[in-house]
Design an enzyme around this catalytic site. Structure first.
Site, mmCIF file in Angstrom:
data_model
loop_
_atom_site.group_PDB
_atom_site.id
_atom_site.type_symbol
_atom_site.label_atom_id
_atom_site.label_comp_id
_atom_site.label_asym_id
_atom_site.label_seq_id
_atom_site.Cartn_x
_atom_site.Cartn_y
_atom_site.Cartn_z
ATOM 1 N N GLN A 69 19.762 -2.109 22.158
ATOM 2 C CA GLN A 69 19.146 -1.271 23.214
ATOM 3 C C GLN A 69 19.240 0.098 22.937
ATOM 4 O O GLN A 69 18.287 0.929 23.091
ATOM 5 C CB GLN A 69 19.587 -1.787 24.607
ATOM 6 C CG GLN A 69 19.248 -3.078 25.199
ATOM 7 C CD GLN A 69 20.129 -3.479 26.310
ATOM 8 O OE1 GLN A 69 21.272 -3.266 26.525
ATOM 9 N NE2 GLN A 69 19.653 -4.616 27.134
ATOM 10 N N CYS A 106 19.620 -3.697 32.043
ATOM 11 C CA CYS A 106 19.581 -4.307 33.483
ATOM 12 C C CYS A 106 20.815 -3.502 34.229
ATOM 13 O O CYS A 106 20.786 -3.793 35.460
ATOM 14 C CB CYS A 106 20.109 -6.081 33.199
ATOM 15 S SG CYS A 106 18.803 -7.008 32.416
ATOM 16 N N LEU A 115 12.841 -15.730 26.848
ATOM 17 C CA LEU A 115 13.586 -15.580 25.544
ATOM 18 C C LEU A 115 13.705 -14.182 24.874
ATOM 19 O O LEU A 115 13.303 -14.077 23.510
ATOM 20 C CB LEU A 115 13.099 -16.703 24.576
ATOM 21 C CG LEU A 115 13.044 -18.020 25.258
ATOM 22 C CD1 LEU A 115 12.709 -19.033 24.177
ATOM 23 C CD2 LEU A 115 14.679 -18.751 25.326
ATOM 24 N N GLU A 119 16.153 -10.707 24.222
ATOM 25 C CA GLU A 119 17.434 -10.647 23.819
ATOM 26 C C GLU A 119 18.571 -11.638 24.536
ATOM 27 O O GLU A 119 19.421 -12.427 23.957
ATOM 28 C CB GLU A 119 17.839 -9.385 23.574
ATOM 29 C CG GLU A 119 17.385 -8.559 22.488
ATOM 30 C CD GLU A 119 18.085 -7.107 22.239
ATOM 31 O OE1 GLU A 119 19.133 -7.156 21.989
ATOM 32 O OE2 GLU A 119 17.443 -6.135 22.470
ATOM 33 N N ILE A 120 18.428 -11.321 25.853
ATOM 34 C CA ILE A 120 19.582 -12.007 26.728
ATOM 35 C C ILE A 120 19.295 -13.760 26.803
ATOM 36 O O ILE A 120 20.098 -14.344 26.424
ATOM 37 C CB ILE A 120 19.545 -11.559 28.198
ATOM 38 C CG1 ILE A 120 20.194 -10.141 28.061
ATOM 39 C CG2 ILE A 120 20.457 -12.535 29.108
ATOM 40 C CD1 ILE A 120 20.330 -9.607 29.450
ATOM 41 N N GLY A 121 18.080 -14.097 26.769
ATOM 42 C CA GLY A 121 17.656 -15.299 26.880
ATOM 43 C C GLY A 121 17.878 -16.102 25.744
ATOM 44 O O GLY A 121 18.241 -17.259 25.569
#
Length: 420
Positions: A122, A52, A192, A194-196
């Site tokens: 990542q 991001c 959902l 990794e961040i979610g």
């Protein structure tokens, strides 16, 4: 350090979210990039990192390939004038600086939220793609494994990974603050990845209602079970947006939620939308609706908390580990420079040993031949020991090139075997 290692970087420090989403690289494009870029320009140790907050291409080449990379990326993304984006990139063309920068990115020192936990995963994913494409040579393999070991040290020896100082943690802190403005806040987490998933874990213990939804039911059920949170079907989810006070999306589909999807929201209703995706999944146009507020990923600021402050305080320790790891990696890299000379010298001595054995061991017994072979190997190994030690010591002093030239001359290591 291997000459030629470079990085072309676009990050939140210089490029706003609007630019980063245009130039983001998903896994599919990354695989195409790795498979086809060498048709444009020769490069190896190619690593593509796209999150991001950053899109970065690490590579080894004899020259700066920034223009070729941006042109290639622009072609694949259908951009009319990709060179206009050059202003948002930074190039690191010195190998030491590029390697150290990759260390810092991997540790989370360059993250928008210091110590971001997602970044190392990542990095591992980017490395796997490079290895699968056979574009990770000995240099990159060694560099990445040194980074992974350094990360392990950071986890074990410092407070830099304590708590959950990440984008998802900062978002959770924001959601908790916003939820205080409602009697019984209803929150929806969409997506959902990794961040979610991490966000769901951070919100699992809150007093308000948190619902989860995801495009794949299997992942939805898994995360919901682990977090103990209720779910809602992704099918027709847009029809239920008005049921929630706070909606967080990490679905990487541009403008998945647009102003047309929010027609049922009352004009006097207070709603918060948080977009954690690149490309942006929530259109900025929705803020034209009275009472609707939108936060994008650039606006998720580092929240002042004990966990974050502990990470900030631990930065000098992390930088010390990076410095030590870089020093160890540089030692290995310098030794790799003399490895071919050591190999040639061993071959030269072995050739002499074999010639002498053939000359002096005619018609001898197997026992004498075995003894002579063992004895001569011991001698050549002892002869090799001092030049190898001296070469490695010269590496540390930065004088290896002079000693390599001397050994080449003494033993004729650069001889052309075809001419003999």
């Amino acid at each position: 350090m291997k000459e030629g290692f470079k990085v072309l970087s676009l990050s939140y420090k210089k490029a706003p979210v609007e630019i980063r989403e245009i130039l983001s690289i998903d896994d599919t494009l990354a695989k195409v990039f790795l498979a086809e870029f060498n048709q444009i320009a020769e490069a190896n140790d190619l690593l593509i990192l796209s999150t991001c907050n950053r899109t970065e291409i690490y590579y080894s080449a004899d020259r700066d390939l920034s223009l070729e990379i941006i042109s290639f990326l622009g072609t694949k993304k259908g951009l009319n004038n990709p060179s206009q984006y050059l202003q948002y990139f930074d190039s690191i063309l010195h190998a030491d600086a590029a390697a150290e920068y990759l260390f810092r990115v991997s540790m989370g020192l360059e993250a928008q939220v210091v110590g971001d936990l997602q970044i190392i995963n990542q990095i591992k994913r980017a490395y796997q793609l490079s290895a699968d494409a056979h574009l990770a040579g000995p240099f990159l393999h060694r560099l990445m494994h040194t980074i992974f070991f350094a990360n392990k040290r950071v986890v074990q020896e410092t407070a830099f990974r304590d708590g959950a100082a990440s984008v998802s943690y900062a978002t959770a802190e924001l959601v908790k603050t916003l939820a205080q403005g409602f009697i019984d806040a209803k929150v929806l987490v969409m997506g959902l990845g990794e961040i979610g998933e991490d966000l769901a874990k951070n919100l699992a213990e809150t007093s308000f209602t948190v619902n989860l939804t995801n495009r794949t039911d299997e992942k939805l059920e898994e995360v919901a079970a682990n977090c103990g949170l209720p779910t809602i079907s992704f099918e027709g989810i847009k029809e239920h947006l008005s049921d929630f006070d706070i909606v967080i999306s990490s679905i990487p589909v541009k403008d998945f939620i647009d102003i047309q999807d929010l027609k049922t929201i009352p004009d006097n209703g207070l709603k918060y939308f948080i977009d954690l995706s690149i490309p942006r999944s929530i259109s900025p146009a929705i803020e034209a609706i009275t009472g609707v507020n939108l936060y994008n990923i650039d606006e998720i600021q580092d929240k002042t908390s004990q966990a974050v402050q502990k990470r900030i305080n631990a930065i000098p320790e992390v930088e010390a580990i990076v410095k030590e790891s870089m020093s160890e990696f540089n030692d290995w890299s310098r030794e790799m420079e003399v490895s071919p000379t050591i190999h040639k010298l061993k071959n030269a001595l072995e050739e002499i040993r074999q010639e002498e054995l053939k000359k002096h061991l005619k018609n001898v017994s197997p026992e004498i031949e075995a003894f002579a072979d063992k004895f001569s190997k011991s001698i050549t190994n002892k002869i090799m020991k001092l030049p190898v030690l001296q070469l490695k010591a010269a590496c540390q002093r930065g004088e290896a090139e002079t000693l390599i030239d001397v050994l080449n001359d003494l033993f004729n290591l650069e001889k052309d075997p075809v001419k003999e």
